[in-house]
Write an enzyme that holds these catalytic residues in place. Structure first.
Site, mmCIF file in Angstrom:
data_model
loop_
_atom_site.group_PDB
_atom_site.id
_atom_site.type_symbol
_atom_site.label_atom_id
_atom_site.label_comp_id
_atom_site.label_asym_id
_atom_site.label_seq_id
_atom_site.Cartn_x
_atom_site.Cartn_y
_atom_site.Cartn_z
ATOM 1 N N GLY A 273 0.808 -1.205 0.000
ATOM 2 C CA GLY A 273 0.000 0.000 0.000
ATOM 3 C C GLY A 273 0.842 1.256 0.000
ATOM 4 C CG HIS A 274 0.438 6.084 1.067
ATOM 5 N ND1 HIS A 274 0.669 6.759 -0.117
ATOM 6 C CD2 HIS A 274 0.721 6.967 2.063
ATOM 7 C CE1 HIS A 274 1.069 8.000 0.149
ATOM 8 N NE2 HIS A 274 1.120 8.138 1.462
#
Length: 296
Positions: A273-274
């Site tokens: 993810g981020h």
């Protein structure tokens, strides 16, 4: 070549502070200062804490320096009435930090907010940049998610009680946890220390005002995109891109867009993810070690 004991000592992480124009900047440092330097620039809502797993994986081969920006982590947190919280000013402080430590040449590792800060440094001093390492740090319209456009960038153009209220939601725990967990293939690999530390920073008195000021200024970064693209085309810094493809903040199209202006690009889409370092630190460290430009 350092001996075993000397290398072990060099690999230890030191926690230091530096005075930069009257602002105390906290930073983590490891590795032999004679080794190639990587300047690690963190994102929001975290701090140099995000590099806690990566630094030990690289310290035998690199000199790692990871500062906290003013208003983040353990650095000084002047009130918004005492300090101009803009991305231009954060870059000014980081430029002073580089000079204070005497860093002459380095690779720039940039994630999230680290992009706008780091790209400003690179455009100001292109000869100091050995290579770029980009992890979910955006510089193209293609990478801007609808959430960033509708909430963060909207405040830049339309400041109303409604847009301000939506922006302030970003500083609360549900959104902080989402930034760490969404897109992670196995959320059980993400330590709660990550989002708890980040939220601790924002919950301190005055810190949400700091974050609001910076987010309200985020639109200034989009206005710098063409300048940064011109830097890419002219200087052609070797660039390693490691991008969590599950990022809901900056989309994978933002990673691909760098190819429009940069010729020497190595791109890896990660199953993450981020905050890809929370789950993929070893994988990212391996890509950095195998990217020759970080050592040249």
């Amino acid at each position: 070549m350092l001996g075993t004991s000397a290398q072990a000592a060099a690999n230890q992480i030191h926690y230091r502070t530096a005075d930069v124009a009257g602002v105390e900047i906290f930073y983590r440092e490891a590795g032999d200062p004679k080794s190639p330097t990587i300047l690690l620039l963190h994102g929001f809502p975290t701090s140099s804490h995000m590099f806690r797993d990566l630094i030990p994986l690289l310290a035998d081969q690199y000199h790692l320096v990871a500062p906290d920006y003013p208003g983040f982590g353990y650095s000084a947190r002047p009130k918004v009435t005492e300090f101009n919280y803009t991305f231009d000013h954060l870059a000014d402080v980081m430029e002073g930090f580089v000079d204070t430590l005497g860093l002459k040449r380095y690779s720039l590792y940039m994630q999230d907010f680290g992009g706008p800060v780091g790209f400003r440094l690179a455009t100001r001093r292109p000869d100091q940049v050995r290579a770029l390492i980009i992890q979910n740090a955006n510089a193209y319209d293609e990478g801007i998610s609808s959430g960033v456009r509708d909430v963060v960038l909207r405040v830049w153009k339309e400041r109303t009680p409604q847009t301000e209220a939506r922006l302030k939601e970003l500083f609360e725990l549900p959104v902080t946890k989402r930034q760490y967990l969404e897109g992670a293939p196995d959320p059980s690999l993400v330590s709660p220390d990550a989002w708890e530390h980040a939220q601790w920073g924002m919950d301190r008195p005055g810190d949400k005002e700091i974050q609001f000021a910076l987010h309200a200024n985020y639109g200034s970064n989009v206005e710098h995109y063409e300048e940064w693209h011109a830097y890419f085309r002219k200087s052609q810094p070797p660039t390693l891109i490691v991008w969590g493809k599950g990022d809901f903040v900056f989309t994978p199209a933002g990673a691909e867009a760098y190819r429009k202006d940069l010729k020497n690009v190595e791109l890896h889409m990660l199953n993450a993810g981020h905050f890809a370092l929370e789950t993929n630190a070893a994988e990212i460290a391996g890509y950095i070690r195998r990217f020759p430009a970080t050592r040249e």
